[in-house]
Design a protein around this motif. Structure first.
Motif, mmCIF file in Angstrom:
data_model
loop_
_atom_site.group_PDB
_atom_site.id
_atom_site.type_symbol
_atom_site.label_atom_id
_atom_site.label_comp_id
_atom_site.label_asym_id
_atom_site.label_seq_id
_atom_site.Cartn_x
_atom_site.Cartn_y
_atom_site.Cartn_z
ATOM 1 N N LEU A 128 -25.260 -63.419 23.171
ATOM 2 C CA LEU A 128 -23.965 -62.767 22.941
ATOM 3 C C LEU A 128 -23.238 -62.537 24.263
ATOM 4 C CD1 LEU A 128 -21.938 -61.193 21.066
ATOM 5 C CD2 LEU A 128 -23.272 -59.132 21.621
ATOM 6 N N THR A 129 -21.971 -62.944 24.297
ATOM 7 C CA THR A 129 -21.091 -62.549 25.405
ATOM 8 C C THR A 129 -19.874 -61.864 24.805
ATOM 9 O OG1 THR A 129 -20.003 -64.707 25.371
ATOM 10 C CG2 THR A 129 -21.782 -64.407 26.986
ATOM 11 N N LEU A 130 -19.349 -60.895 25.529
ATOM 12 C CA LEU A 130 -18.120 -60.212 25.138
ATOM 13 C C LEU A 130 -17.170 -60.288 26.320
ATOM 14 C CD1 LEU A 130 -19.847 -57.232 23.341
ATOM 15 C CD2 LEU A 130 -18.350 -58.914 22.262
ATOM 16 N N THR A 131 -16.001 -60.832 26.062
ATOM 17 C CA THR A 131 -15.038 -61.111 27.125
ATOM 18 C C THR A 131 -13.730 -60.450 26.747
ATOM 19 O OG1 THR A 131 -16.134 -63.268 27.289
ATOM 20 C CG2 THR A 131 -14.083 -62.974 28.534
ATOM 21 N N ILE A 132 -13.166 -59.705 27.665
ATOM 22 C CA ILE A 132 -11.937 -58.970 27.332
ATOM 23 C C ILE A 132 -10.733 -59.553 28.064
ATOM 24 C CG2 ILE A 132 -11.965 -57.233 29.187
ATOM 25 C CD1 ILE A 132 -11.342 -55.130 26.954
ATOM 26 N N GLY A 133 -9.578 -59.467 27.407
ATOM 27 C CA GLY A 133 -8.331 -59.892 28.035
ATOM 28 C C GLY A 133 -7.201 -58.958 27.630
ATOM 29 N N PHE A 134 -6.208 -58.870 28.495
ATOM 30 C CA PHE A 134 -5.056 -57.986 28.248
ATOM 31 C C PHE A 134 -3.800 -58.821 28.014
ATOM 32 C CE2 PHE A 134 -7.862 -55.516 31.241
ATOM 33 C CZ PHE A 134 -8.386 -54.682 30.266
ATOM 34 N N GLY A 135 -3.128 -58.550 26.896
ATOM 35 C CA GLY A 135 -1.923 -59.316 26.546
ATOM 36 C C GLY A 135 -0.681 -58.772 27.228
ATOM 37 N N PRO A 136 0.389 -59.569 27.247
ATOM 38 C CA PRO A 136 1.637 -59.142 27.910
ATOM 39 C C PRO A 136 2.159 -57.808 27.381
ATOM 40 C CG PRO A 136 1.772 -61.463 27.290
ATOM 41 C CD PRO A 136 0.500 -60.930 26.711
ATOM 42 N N SER A 137 1.946 -57.559 26.098
ATOM 43 C CA SER A 137 2.525 -56.351 25.507
ATOM 44 C C SER A 137 1.872 -55.067 26.022
ATOM 45 C CB SER A 137 2.423 -56.420 23.974
ATOM 46 O OG SER A 137 1.086 -56.698 23.589
ATOM 47 N N LEU A 138 0.689 -55.190 26.629
ATOM 48 C CA LEU A 138 0.055 -53.989 27.177
ATOM 49 C C LEU A 138 0.806 -53.487 28.419
ATOM 50 C CD1 LEU A 138 -2.548 -52.210 26.698
ATOM 51 C CD2 LEU A 138 -3.596 -53.503 28.558
ATOM 52 N N PHE A 139 1.574 -54.395 29.008
ATOM 53 C CA PHE A 139 2.216 -54.071 30.294
ATOM 54 C C PHE A 139 3.639 -53.559 30.095
ATOM 55 C CE2 PHE A 139 -1.237 -56.947 31.021
ATOM 56 C CZ PHE A 139 -1.840 -56.477 32.174
ATOM 57 N N ASP A 140 3.816 -52.779 29.045
ATOM 58 C CA ASP A 140 5.133 -52.179 28.842
ATOM 59 C C ASP A 140 5.129 -50.778 29.452
ATOM 60 O OD1 ASP A 140 3.602 -50.722 27.115
ATOM 61 O OD2 ASP A 140 4.501 -51.530 25.270
ATOM 62 N N GLN A 141 5.948 -49.875 28.926
ATOM 63 C CA GLN A 141 6.090 -48.563 29.563
ATOM 64 C C GLN A 141 5.005 -47.559 29.133
ATOM 65 O OE1 GLN A 141 8.211 -48.391 32.048
ATOM 66 N NE2 GLN A 141 8.666 -50.516 31.487
ATOM 67 N N ARG A 142 4.256 -47.890 28.086
ATOM 68 C CA ARG A 142 3.363 -46.884 27.504
ATOM 69 C C ARG A 142 2.319 -46.359 28.484
ATOM 70 N NH1 ARG A 142 0.884 -50.123 22.673
ATOM 71 N NH2 ARG A 142 1.337 -51.821 24.114
ATOM 72 N N PHE A 143 1.758 -47.248 29.252
ATOM 73 C CA PHE A 143 0.605 -46.850 30.070
ATOM 74 C C PHE A 143 0.868 -46.999 31.564
ATOM 75 C CE2 PHE A 143 -0.667 -48.840 26.043
ATOM 76 C CZ PHE A 143 -1.097 -47.687 25.386
ATOM 77 N N GLY A 144 2.136 -47.188 31.907
ATOM 78 C CA GLY A 144 2.488 -47.286 33.319
ATOM 79 C C GLY A 144 1.974 -48.546 33.990
ATOM 80 N N LEU A 145 1.829 -49.604 33.194
ATOM 81 C CA LEU A 145 1.242 -50.824 33.749
ATOM 82 C C LEU A 145 2.267 -51.909 34.049
ATOM 83 C CD1 LEU A 145 -1.887 -51.071 31.397
ATOM 84 C CD2 LEU A 145 -1.817 -50.238 33.762
ATOM 85 N N ALA A 146 3.549 -51.612 33.798
ATOM 86 C CA ALA A 146 4.561 -52.674 33.896
ATOM 87 C C ALA A 146 4.523 -53.368 35.256
ATOM 88 C CB ALA A 146 5.947 -52.099 33.618
ATOM 89 N N ALA A 147 4.360 -52.590 36.302
ATOM 90 C CA ALA A 147 4.392 -53.171 37.638
ATOM 91 C C ALA A 147 3.144 -53.990 37.948
ATOM 92 C CB ALA A 147 4.551 -52.056 38.678
ATOM 93 N N LYS A 148 2.142 -53.819 37.116
ATOM 94 C CA LYS A 148 0.883 -54.533 37.375
ATOM 95 C C LYS A 148 0.759 -55.833 36.586
ATOM 96 C CE LYS A 148 -1.940 -51.070 39.367
ATOM 97 N NZ LYS A 148 -3.345 -50.801 39.698
ATOM 98 N N ARG A 149 1.788 -56.142 35.823
ATOM 99 C CA ARG A 149 1.713 -57.367 35.020
ATOM 100 C C ARG A 149 1.704 -58.591 35.939
ATOM 101 N NH1 ARG A 149 5.601 -59.212 29.936
ATOM 102 N NH2 ARG A 149 4.985 -61.410 29.927
ATOM 103 N N PRO A 150 0.709 -59.432 35.797
ATOM 104 C CA PRO A 150 0.662 -60.638 36.643
ATOM 105 C C PRO A 150 1.823 -61.569 36.300
ATOM 106 C CG PRO A 150 -1.452 -60.246 35.532
ATOM 107 C CD PRO A 150 -0.445 -59.341 34.893
ATOM 108 N N LYS A 151 2.349 -62.225 37.308
ATOM 109 C CA LYS A 151 3.453 -63.176 37.057
ATOM 110 C C LYS A 151 2.984 -64.323 36.169
ATOM 111 C CE LYS A 151 6.590 -62.419 40.905
ATOM 112 N NZ LYS A 151 5.948 -61.194 41.459
ATOM 113 N N ALA A 152 1.716 -64.654 36.296
ATOM 114 C CA ALA A 152 1.197 -65.771 35.492
ATOM 115 C C ALA A 152 1.010 -65.390 34.024
ATOM 116 C CB ALA A 152 -0.126 -66.268 36.063
#
Lengths: 416, 380
Positions: A128-152
C-alpha cells in the motif's frame, strides 16, 4: 493518535493486548530505492511511507487503485493542518499493514465504534502507498495559501473533445491509494475519509482494478482495456537521471515547498469498448501504432524496439501512421517531454445503455504540466485517431509535495 | 470524426464514369435510352408513386419522375435488400427529374419517398430480356463500389442544394424556415458522413460540436447556427457562419463527387456510421440544442445500409447467413426509430432512459454483423 502505535493486522487475535505493536520501524529496514526494487517481486510486504519523495510515484505500480478527491469543508486553517497531521499518522500505520487508532478494529471498548473499519484484518500491507496532492482550488483565500500556489499548478485548459463532468473533476486534495490488494486500497481511502468527516468531504472517488503501465524495468508491461500493452516507453524508476529532468520538481523550479515533489494530472478516460471491439485488428493496430500481440512498434518485432517513424510501407505511407497514438505521444514529437504514467483500468459496472462504463483512469506525474501533459494532450486531442473511441469525462491536477520525514505531516512546508 | 478508415487510401482526382446520370428534364429532353421503348413516366405525389409501366427491358432505362405532390420527394430503384441501383434526390414540388440507370435482368422495386423519410411508396419493377448476368467476384466488387459512388454522388448534390436553402433562410432572417431545413440538410451530410469526414479539416469546420473546438479557434458550422436558432431563437450574427458553411459544404461536395472508394472502405464506412449513431446520436449529444438527433440517426443508418447493400451480391456469394442477419437487423433498427415519427420527420429526441436503451440495443445488434462485413469482403 501518534505514529508508532497501531495494531498489526496479522496475528492480531493472538496478541490480545495489542499494545505490543511495534510500529512501522520493523518494516523500514531498507532504503527507498533498494526497497522498491526488491518489492517488485514481493506483493505482500510494505512500502516505506517516509522518504525524500512520496511513495506511490516511482514505486513499481501496484495492481489496484482507489483514488479519492476531497473538498475541504472547514474554513479554518488549523482544522486543515490538524487533519493533515491525523491523516499522515494514519497513512504511516496503514502502509505498514497496521490498524489505525489506539485500539484498532476490534480491541476498543464495546460501547464505541471501532477506530479502524476492520476490513483489512488479516491482510498483509500489500505494498500500500498513499500519495497526497493539492489542487488549484485549495490555493484560494480560505487558508491563506494563495501566494503559495505554484506557477506550474495551472488550471488545465479545455482540450478538444473534453466532456468533463464537474462531479468527477477537480478537488482541493487528492489521495491516491495503490496496493496489490484491492481491499487494502479501499480500506485506506475509507478510513481517511472517515477521519476527515466535518473537515473534508469526498468529491469523487475512483476504483481501478488493473495497472496499465510499469514504473520499473522489473515489471512486465500490462494491457489496457483496448487489449494493447500500455506504458512500454514509460518513465521508470531505474531512469534516475531522467526522473530528475522529467519527474521531480527541482530547486530552481520552486516554490520551495514543492521541491522533491511532482505534479499529478488525473483524467477519467471513458472508452467506447463495444465500438472498439467491432473495429478490425489492422485498424486497431494503426490507431495505436503497435502490434496487438507483441506490443512491438509497427514494422518491428519486439516490444522494446525503437520506433522507426521514418519507415514506409510499400505504398509509401508511414508504417507508424502520422495520427497514431504512439507517434503523437512520443517525446520526439513533444520537445522531449515525458510523463510517468501509472493509470488503471476501470469498469464501473455498466451505463444506462447497457454498455460497460469502462476505460482508463489516467494518472501521470511530471515536473511541470505546462511543458509536459498540456502540450502532449493538446496534440493528442487535436489529431489522435483514438479519439473516436475515447472521451475524457473527468479531470484533475494536483501538486504533490516532497516526501514525509518522521515527525512531520503531509505538505507541512506549505503551511510553515 | 472519421479520419481513420479512409486514411491515406482515398485518391482524389479521377472523375467517375457514372453509370447513372441525373438531370433536370426541363433542360433538354432525355434521350431515348436504347431501342425506342422510351422513358418510364413516374407520377409522384404525396400519397402515390405511379409508373407508366412496370416491365422494362434489361439494359439502360430512363425514369422520368415528376413530383405532383406538395412535399419534396426522392425516387429509388432498389434491388433485393434495398440495394440502391439508382436514385434521384430532392425533387421539389412541381419539378421533374430523370433517372437513367443500367438494370440487369431481375426483380426490383421502384420507390418514391415523399417527404424524404421512411420506407416510401413501393411497387415492383421487372427487368427482362437479357440473360441473367453471370459475373465473377471482382466484377461484383467493382459493381459495388460503382453503385455506392453513385449514391455518394447523388447525396452530395442534394447536400449542396439543401444547405444552400438552409443558408439562404438563415441569411434572410427566417428563423422558422431555417429550423425546418436544419435537420433536412443534415440528412444528406449524415448519410455520407465517413466520406465527407475523410477530407481532413473540413469536418470540424462543418460539424464540430462546441466541445470539439480548440480554445483560440472559432466555432463554425451547422451546430454553431443550431445554437443560435434554438437557444437564442435568432439568426442574428449567423450570416458569416452561414456563408462559411456553404463554402465548406461545396468543397466537400466537389471532393465527394470524385472520390474513389474500394470495397473495404464501403464496409468500414458502414460500420463507422453505426459507431456515430452509438456514440453521438443515442446520447443526444449531436443536436443538443435542436433535439433533431433522430433525423441524423435515421440518415446514418440509411447511409450504412446503402454501403452494405452495395456489397450485397458479393456478400451473398460468400456468407449468405450474414446477409440474412444484416437484413433482419436493419429492419429492426428502422422499426425502432419509426416509433418516433411525427409528420414528415421525427419527434424531438427527448426520450426516457429506457427508450434510449432500446435504441442502443437494436443498434448494437446491427453493428455487430455490419462489423463483420469487411472481413468477409477481404477474404480471398
Amino acid at each position: 493518535m501518534t505514529e508508532g502505535k497501531g495494531i498489526s493486522r496479522r496475528g492480531l487475535f493472538g496478541a490480545a493486548g495489542a499494545a505490543v505493536a511495534t510500529g512501522v520501524a520493523g518494516y523500514a529496514a531498507h532504503s527507498v530505492l533498494t526497497g522498491e526494487e526488491s518489492q517488485a517481486a514481493d506483493n505482500t510486504g510494505p512500502v516505506e511511507f517516509h522518504g525524500p519523495h512520496q511513495a506511490g510515484i516511482v514505486t513499481p505500480v501496484q495492481d489496484r487503485l482507489h483514488f479519492a478527491a476531497f473538498d475541504v469543508t472547514t474554513t479554518k486553517r488549523d482544522d486543515l493542518i490538524a487533519l493533515l497531521t491525523e491523516w499522515t499518522a494514519a497513512a504511516a500505520l496503514m502502509t505498514a499493514g497496521r490498524d489505525i487508532g489506539q485500539y484498532g478494529a476490534v480491541n476498543g471498548p464495546d460501547e464505541a465504534p471501532p477506530e479502524d473499519t476492520g476490513e483489512a484484518i488479516g491482510l498483509p500491507p500489500a505494498r500500500l502507498t498513499l500519495t497526497i496532492g493539492f489542487g488549484p482550488s485549495l490555493f484560494d483565500q480560505r487558508f491563506g495559501l494563495a501566494a503559495k500556489r505554484p506557477k506550474a499548478l495551472v488550471d488545465l485548459p479545455h482540450f478538444i473533445g473534453d466532456d468533463l463532468d464537474p462531479n468527477r473533476s477537480g478537488g482541493d486534495i487528492a489521495v491516491q491509494a495503490c496496493s496489490d490488494d484491492p481491499q487494502v486500497a479501499v480500506h485506506a481511502i475509507r478510513n481517511l475519509a472517515r477521519i476527515g468527516f466535518g473537515r473534508v468531504a469526498v468529491r469523487y472517488s475512483q476504483l481501478g482494478f488493473g495497472r496499465t503501465s510499469s514504473t520499473s524495468k522489473a515489471q512486465a508491461t500490462p494491457r489496457n482495456l483496448f487489449g494493447f500493452k500500455d506504458g512500454t516507453n514509460n518513465l521508470k524508476l531505474e531512469d534516475t537521471d531522467k526522473l530528475e529532468q522529467q519527474l521531480w520538481v527541482q530547486p530552481e523550479d520552486g516554490p520551495d515547498w514543492m521541491v522533491g515533489g511532482s505534479y499529478l494530472v488525473s483524467r477519467r478516460i471513458r472508452m467506447n469498448i463495444e465500438i472498439w471491439d467491432r473495429t478490425s485488428l489492422g485498424e486497431q493496430e494503426t490507431i495505436i501504432g503497435r502490434g496487438k500481440g507483441t506490443g512491438a512498434p509497427l514494422g518491428k518485432a519486439d516490444e522494446f524496439d525503437a520506433i522507426d517513424f521514418a519507415a514506409k510501407t510499400s505504398d509509401g505511407e508511414p508504417k507508424v501512421p502520422m495520427d497514431s497514438h504512439v507517434r503523437l505521444a512520443h517525446p520526439q514529437f513533444n520537445k522531449g517531454a515525458e510523463l510517468l504514467r501509472r493509470g488503471y483500468n476501470f469498469v464501473d459496472g455498466s451505463d444506462g445503455l447497457g454498455r460497460l462504463d469502462a476505460g482508463l483512469f489516467f494518472l501521470a506525474y511530471q515536473r511541470d504540466p505546462r511543458k509536459q501533459f498540456i502540450p502532449i494532450q493538446n496534440q493528442l486531442a487535436r489529431s489522435d485517431t483514438m479519439n473516436e473511441y475515447i472521451h475524457h469525462v473527468g479531470s484533475g491536477i494536483f501538486a504533490c509535495p516532497a516526501g514525509v520525514t518522521p515527525g512531520t505531516y503531509w505538505g507541512e512546508k506549505l503551511f510553515t | 470524426m472519421f479520419t481513420s478508415t479512409t486514411r491515406g487510401v482515398i485518391a482524389l482526382g479521377a472523375v467517375l464514369g457514372l453509370a447513372t446520370l441525373t438531370g433536370c428534364a426541363d433542360d433538354t429532353p432525355a434521350a431515348s435510352a436504347d431501342d425506342g421503348t422510351g422513358p418510364v413516366s413516374v407520377k409522384a405525389t404525396d400519397s402515390a408513386c405511379d409508373l407508366s409501366r412496370r416491365d422494362v427491358k434489361s439494359g439502360t432505362s430512363t425514369f422520368s419522375v415528376s413530383n405532383g405532390g406538395s412535399k419534396v420527394t426522392e425516387f429509388y430503384v432498389y434491388a433485393e435488400g434495398d440495394r440502391v441501383m439508382g436514385e434521384v434526390e430532392n425533387i421539389g414540388p412541381g419539378l421533374k427529374r430523370d433517372l437513367i440507370v443500367e438494370l440487369p435482368t431481375g426483380k426490383y422495386q421502384a420507390v418514391c419517398k415523399p417527404g424524404m423519410v421512411g420506407d416510401g411508396i413501393r411497387g415492383d419493377l421487372t427487368v427482362a430480356g437479357g440473360a441473367a448476368a453471370q459475373v465473377d467476384e471482382d466484377t461484383l466488387l467493382k459493381q459495388a463500389t460503382d453503385s455506392y459512388q453513385r449514391y455518394v454522388n447523388s447525396q452530395a448534390v442534394a447536400l449542396e442544394q439543401k444547405t444552400t436553402e438552409f443558408v439562404t433562410a438563415v441569411k434572410a432572417g427566417d428563423v422558422a424556415k431555417a429550423k425546418a431545413l436544419f435537420p433536412v440538410s443534415r440528412t444528406y451530410w449524415e448519410r455520407i458522413e465517413p466520406v465527407a469526414e475523410s477530407f481532413g479539416d473540413l469536418d470540424p469546420k462543418i460539424d464540430a460540436r462546441v466541445n470539439d473546438v480548440e480554445p483560440g479557434t472559432e466555432w463554425t458550422g451547422y451546430h454553431r447556427i443550431e445554437q443560435a436558432l434554438w437557444v437564442s431563437n435568432t439568426t442574428k450574427g449567423m450570416e458569416k457562419y452561414a456563408d462559411q458553411l456553404l463554402t465548406d459544404v461545396k468543397t466537400v461536395v466537389a471532393k465527394a463527387k470524385v472520390v474513389k472508394l474500394n470495397p473495404l472502405q464501403l464496409a468500414n464506412g458502414a460500420k463507422e456510421l453505426l459507431d456515430e449513431v452509438a456514440t453521438g446520436k443515442i446520447t443526444g449529444e449531436e443536436d443538443r440544442y435542436s433535439h433533431t438527433d433522430l433525423y441524423d440517426f435515421q440518415a446514418n443508418v440509411e447511409g450504412s445500409q446503402a454501403a452494405v447493400q452495395a456489397l450485397r451480391p458479393a456478400l451473398q456469394a460468400r456468407d449468405a447467413a450474414l446477409v440474412t442477419s444484416l437484413d433482419t437487423n436493419f429492419k429492426a433498427v428502422f422499426a425502432a426509430v419509426d416509433k418516433y415519427r411525427e409528420g414528415d420527420g421525427f419527434k424531438p429526441y427527448q426520450v426516457s432512459e429506457a427508450e434510449k436503451k432500446e435504441l442502443s440495443r437494436v443498434v448494437d445488434g446491427l453493428a455487430e454483423p455490419v462489423s463483420k462485413v469487411a472481413g468477409v469482403i477481404a477474404k480471398k
